[in-house]
Write a protein that holds these residues in place. Structure first.
Motif, PDB file in Angstrom:
ATOM      1  N   LEU B 108       0.838  -1.203   0.000  1.00 35.13           N
ATOM      2  CA  LEU B 108       0.000   0.000   0.000  1.00 35.13           C
ATOM      3  C   LEU B 108       0.870   1.248   0.000  1.00 35.13           C
ATOM      4  O   LEU B 108       0.613   2.202  -0.728  1.00 35.13           O
ATOM      5  CB  LEU B 108      -0.904   0.011   1.234  1.00 35.13           C
ATOM      6  N   ILE B 137      -7.174   5.287  -3.056  1.00 34.30           N
ATOM      7  CA  ILE B 137      -7.534   3.968  -2.522  1.00 34.30           C
ATOM      8  C   ILE B 137      -6.440   3.470  -1.589  1.00 34.30           C
ATOM      9  O   ILE B 137      -6.716   2.930  -0.511  1.00 34.30           O
ATOM     10  CB  ILE B 137      -7.801   2.980  -3.665  1.00 34.30           C
ATOM     11  N   SER B 138      -5.167   3.691  -1.981  1.00 36.70           N
ATOM     12  CA  SER B 138      -4.107   3.227  -1.085  1.00 36.70           C
ATOM     13  C   SER B 138      -4.086   4.050   0.193  1.00 36.70           C
ATOM     14  O   SER B 138      -3.762   3.525   1.253  1.00 36.70           O
ATOM     15  CB  SER B 138      -2.752   3.258  -1.783  1.00 36.70           C
ATOM     16  N   PHE B 140      -6.772   5.275   1.701  1.00 31.34           N
ATOM     17  CA  PHE B 140      -7.828   4.743   2.581  1.00 31.34           C
ATOM     18  C   PHE B 140      -7.270   3.556   3.357  1.00 31.34           C
ATOM     19  O   PHE B 140      -7.468   3.433   4.565  1.00 31.34           O
ATOM     20  CB  PHE B 140      -9.046   4.236   1.797  1.00 31.34           C
ATOM     21  N   GLY B 141      -6.586   2.687   2.630  1.00 37.22           N
ATOM     22  CA  GLY B 141      -6.029   1.493   3.259  1.00 37.22           C
ATOM     23  C   GLY B 141      -5.003   1.841   4.315  1.00 37.22           C
ATOM     24  O   GLY B 141      -4.997   1.270   5.402  1.00 37.22           O
ATOM     25  N   ALA B 144      -6.610   3.274   7.403  1.00 35.86           N
ATOM     26  CA  ALA B 144      -7.327   2.265   8.172  1.00 35.86           C
ATOM     27  C   ALA B 144      -6.398   1.189   8.716  1.00 35.86           C
ATOM     28  O   ALA B 144      -6.815   0.379   9.522  1.00 35.86           O
ATOM     29  CB  ALA B 144      -8.411   1.619   7.310  1.00 35.86           C
ATOM     30  N   LEU B 152      -9.859   2.865  11.811  1.00 33.87           N
ATOM     31  CA  LEU B 152     -10.892   2.369  10.901  1.00 33.87           C
ATOM     32  C   LEU B 152     -11.940   3.439  10.629  1.00 33.87           C
ATOM     33  O   LEU B 152     -12.367   3.642   9.496  1.00 33.87           O
ATOM     34  CB  LEU B 152     -11.554   1.132  11.500  1.00 33.87           C
ATOM     35  N   GLY B 155     -10.517   6.059   8.396  1.00 32.19           N
ATOM     36  CA  GLY B 155     -10.382   5.540   7.041  1.00 32.19           C
ATOM     37  C   GLY B 155     -11.712   5.495   6.320  1.00 32.19           C
ATOM     38  O   GLY B 155     -11.804   5.860   5.145  1.00 32.19           O
TER      39      GLY B 155
END
Lengths: 117, 486
Positions: B108, B137-138, B140-141, B144, B152, B155
């Motif tokens: 990520l 997207i990375s 968000f990961g 989180a 969490l 995220g």
């Protein structure tokens, strides 16, 4: 009725519905679904931008004059990419929701109150 | 010369080779990110002398623009690309000191670097959307990935807003495509005068929403404090030093290069000024130091967008130079603050200002590092922040915007107050002593050293920022260097 109008209308309807679901939804999965519906509506809108009624596939051959009405291929290529990206986004979102369900024991967004709003 | 396209290819390759390396040995994955960012850095540095006036063009698929996807690298992109690799390298060294069971984290992280470097190097609008999505997207990961409740929640909030925002960014691209028939940034910029005004306004608002999520612009920044607070400290560094800086780059590229600085700048001006004031006032109210830093970050991003919109109206290269200097100062300064704050709390994730009492006195090295970051952010002499703030104030004064000058000075006072409050708390009373490894301290020392070195010898950085600003301003040069004599 004009075919283009139906396409645009339904695509925009899907987008508005998606945002509405995402904003009013209380369940995390429901919010993700809302985002997904929004994405789908957007993809449909983009495809219908490139659509010509009665058009054919944009294939160039040695007889260039056969096809007069070719559909624009770029929006379709873009949508293909956007769909894949949407899937990745959904996967990441669902993974986070799974973790949330495990840790919080709930999928209700109103109960996520660890952080001050 | 090594083609900069390798930066993208190699990062992608290395990111997805991590699972294979993990099968070979469980010790290998942490070493991949430093390797990748170091190679990227080397590739970019070998390209410095090839980037002259205008943009360097790297074609793909053997076709000349505006047909195929191409990379367009001018001095402005190169500066941001190098910044991303440097911060990425420092962070990945920092990660070496941590035990992490999950090798997917490193993937990520590398994908995040990939998305950021892709955005700053691409010359194609749709390509920038793809890289924006990779970046988002990375992130968000990454946000989180703390795996505790706060991470969490942060995220998920980030994802909700980011997903809708980037979709609207795509819609903006499509609207521009419909009216110009091209996706090449330079070509769209060239065709810009022929687009109807209503289309320009509509598409620029869509872009503003998409980018506004990344640059934490009000009202799209509701995720930012939560994500910063919830994420691990290194990820907060990444959010403030890499991800939001990429957002600033994208905003400059789209609103200045493509739109020529004409559309939506009024909207940006008012949104940015609201962001700046509200965020700094919110920072003042915080009892949680990390959330305070997060609000301060949002405020700084608001300030950067404010300067961009002022520049778009005035067209003064000096104003733009200060924006770049501020961005650099913020990237290093805030990064240092987040990292050292994490160590000052002993990684207990308890950032309450009362509990931090005396932590700086008990851990003098960390206290000194945190103080360095604070002093540079608030703009004390001998630190880098001094030069960026002074030149900002001078440029605002030159532009004859007295009400803005008064406002900035007032808000800087607020900033001074809440930062001073934290510093005083850190060095008052008795705190707990924490053991910290050599690697984290040396990474933080490098951050701090760069702030001091740039502060003592500001001329080289000043010159680089000036060149970058000049190349961003030369819109016609950018267009002609990409499209040739068309």
């Amino acid at each position: 009725m004009d075919a283009g109008l139906i396409f645009y209308g339904s695509a925009i309807f899907l987008m508005v519905m998606g945002v509405f679901i995402a904003i009013t939804g209380r369940h995390l999965i429901k919010i993700l679904l809302g985002i997904d519906v929004f994405d789908t509506g957007l993809n449909l809108l983009i495809v219908s931008f490139g659509y010509i009624n009665g058009g054919t596939a944009p294939i160039f051959s040695k007889y260039p004059n056969i096809f007069k009405n070719v559909v624009d291929p770029v929006p379709q290529a873009l949508v293909l990419t956007a769909i894949v990206i949407g899937v990745a986004e959904m996967a990441m979102g669902l993974a986070i929701v799974m973790q949330i369900k495990e840790k919080f024991g709930t999928c209700n967004i109103a109960k996520l109150k660890e952080l001050k709003w | 010369m090594v083609s900069p396209i390798l930066v993208i290819a190699l990062t992608l390759f290395l990111a997805f080779s991590i699972p294979l390396l993990h099968m070979l040995s469980k010790k290998l994955p942490p070493f991949v990110p430093p390797l990748a960012t170091l190679i990227n850095l080397w590739i970019l540095i070998t390209n410095i002398k090839h980037v002259g006036e205008g943009a360097m063009l790297i074609t793909t698929a053997g076709l000349k623009p505006p047909i195929a996807i191409n990379l367009a690298i001018d001095k402005f992109s190169l500066l941001f690309a190098i910044l991303i690799q440097v911060i990425g390298f420092l962070l990945s060294i920092y990660y070496l000191s941590q035990e992490r069971k999950d090798m997917r984290f490193y993937m990520l992280f590398l994908l995040n670097i990939l998305g950021a470097s892709g955005i700053v190097m691409t010359g194609d609008l749709f390509n920038s959307f793809v890289f924006l999505e990779i970046l988002e997207i990375s992130s968000f990961g990454l946000v989180a990935s703390g795996k505790d409740k706060k991470a969490l929640e942060g995220g998920f909030k980030y994802m909700m807003i980011g997903a809708i925002g980037s979709s609207l960014y795509l819609l903006g691209i499509i609207v521009l495509y419909l009216s110009t028939g091209t996706l090449n940034m330079a070509h769209i910029a060239k065709l810009m005068p022929s687009i109807p005004d209503s289309v320009k306004l509509f598409s620029s608002i869509l872009f503003l929403i998409g980018i506004g999520v990344e640059v934490e612009l009000f009202p799209l920044n509701a995720w930012a404090p939560d994500a910063y607070q919830g994420a691990m400290d290194e990820i907060s560094t990444q959010l403030s030093s890499i991800i939001s800086k990429t957002g600033i780059y994208l905003a400059a590229r789209i609103f200045l290069t493509i739109y020529g600085g004409l559309y939506a700048t009024n909207i940006i001006f008012y949104l940015a000024i609201t962001t700046f004031i509200v965020a700094e006032l919110a920072a003042l109210m915080q009892k949680n130091v990390k959330r305070m830093l997060a609000y301060s970050s949002v405020g700084q991003m608001g300030l950067l967008m404010l300067i961009l919109s002022v520049f778009a109206k005035r067209g003064d290269v000096f104003v733009l130079t200060t924006a770049i200097l501020l961005a650099l100062n913020h990237a290093f300064g805030k990064g240092l603050l987040f990292l050292s704050l994490g160590s000052l709390t002993g990684n207990t994730r308890n950032y309450d200002i009362e509990d931090l009492k005396g932590a700086g006195r008990a851990n003098p090295v960390l206290g000194f590092l945190f103080a360095t970051g604070v002093l540079s952010i608030i703009g004390m002499p001998i630190f880098f922040g001094f030069w960026s703030k002074i030149s900002l104030l001078i440029s605002i004064m030159k532009a004859n915007l007295m009400y803005l000058l008064a406002l900035l000075l007032l808000v800087f006072l607020v900033e001074l107050y809440y930062y001073a409050n934290v510093i005083v708390n850190l060095f008052k009373g008795e705190g707990k002593k924490y053991r910290i490894g050599v690697i984290p301290v040396s990474v933080m020392l490098l951050f701090a050293l760069s702030l001091i070195v740039f502060g003592l010898w500001p001329h080289p950085v000043f010159k680089i920022a000036q060149n970058a600003a000049a190349s961003l301003m030369e819109r016609s040069m950018y267009i002609s260097s990409i499209l040739g004599g068309m």
